[in-house]
Design a protein around this motif. Sequence first.
Motif, PDB file in Angstrom:
ATOM      1  N   UNK A   9       0.869  -1.176   0.000  1.00  0.00           N
ATOM      2  CA  UNK A   9       0.000   0.000   0.000  1.00  0.00           C
ATOM      3  C   UNK A   9       0.905   1.225   0.000  1.00  0.00           C
ATOM      4  N   UNK A  10       0.800   2.022  -1.068  1.00  0.00           N
ATOM      5  CA  UNK A  10       1.704   3.163  -1.282  1.00  0.00           C
ATOM      6  C   UNK A  10       0.932   4.470  -1.076  1.00  0.00           C
ATOM      7  N   UNK A  11       1.599   5.440  -0.492  1.00  0.00           N
ATOM      8  CA  UNK A  11       1.022   6.755  -0.206  1.00  0.00           C
ATOM      9  C   UNK A  11       0.426   7.403  -1.451  1.00  0.00           C
ATOM     10  N   UNK A  12      -0.726   8.036  -1.279  1.00  0.00           N
ATOM     11  CA  UNK A  12      -1.378   8.742  -2.384  1.00  0.00           C
ATOM     12  C   UNK A  12      -0.857  10.170  -2.513  1.00  0.00           C
ATOM     13  N   UNK A  13      -0.005  10.601  -1.590  1.00  0.00           N
ATOM     14  CA  UNK A  13       0.493  11.979  -1.590  1.00  0.00           C
ATOM     15  C   UNK A  13       1.679  12.199  -2.527  1.00  0.00           C
ATOM     16  N   UNK A  14       2.203  11.137  -3.126  1.00  0.00           N
ATOM     17  CA  UNK A  14       3.378  11.283  -3.995  1.00  0.00           C
ATOM     18  C   UNK A  14       2.955  11.260  -5.467  1.00  0.00           C
ATOM     19  N   UNK A  15       3.842  11.720  -6.327  1.00  0.00           N
ATOM     20  CA  UNK A  15       3.571  11.780  -7.765  1.00  0.00           C
ATOM     21  C   UNK A  15       3.612  10.383  -8.394  1.00  0.00           C
ATOM     22  N   UNK A  16       3.090  10.272  -9.611  1.00  0.00           N
ATOM     23  CA  UNK A  16       3.034   8.988 -10.313  1.00  0.00           C
ATOM     24  C   UNK A  16       4.413   8.384 -10.534  1.00  0.00           C
ATOM     25  N   UNK A  43      -4.126  -2.156  -8.425  1.00  0.00           N
ATOM     26  CA  UNK A  43      -5.545  -1.903  -8.182  1.00  0.00           C
ATOM     27  C   UNK A  43      -5.875  -0.425  -8.254  1.00  0.00           C
ATOM     28  N   UNK A  44      -4.874   0.425  -8.177  1.00  0.00           N
ATOM     29  CA  UNK A  44      -5.122   1.859  -8.248  1.00  0.00           C
ATOM     30  C   UNK A  44      -5.442   2.451  -6.891  1.00  0.00           C
ATOM     31  N   UNK A  45      -6.027   3.636  -6.921  1.00  0.00           N
ATOM     32  CA  UNK A  45      -6.320   4.375  -5.691  1.00  0.00           C
ATOM     33  C   UNK A  45      -7.617   3.869  -5.067  1.00  0.00           C
TER      34      UNK A  45
END
Length: 95
Positions: A9-16, A43-45
């Motif tokens: 599970x990766x942070x949504x606050x960082x760039x692609x 799976x995306x956000x």
Amino acid sequence: MNKYELAVVVSAKIEDDERAQVIEKVKALVERFGGQISDVDEWGKKRLAYEIQKMREAYYYFIHFEADATVPGEIEQRIRIMDNVIRYLCVRQDA
């Protein structure tokens, strides 16, 4: 060789591009310890079940690989200290 699934599970606050680098590092870790990646499922956000580090959403990735029994422990030790990885879980899949 056992089959494993690694959920990251990766942070949504960082760039692609930063998020892609995080996943590439995780894949490199698996291969460095002798694992063979068969599939990477993005799976995306998604909305988190509960707030983690003041975030309500994060990106989910599932990496399927084959490796020896000692490999998941080695991978988890290194993922634990990675920035931008909120949660992770490596489970063995039954054949």
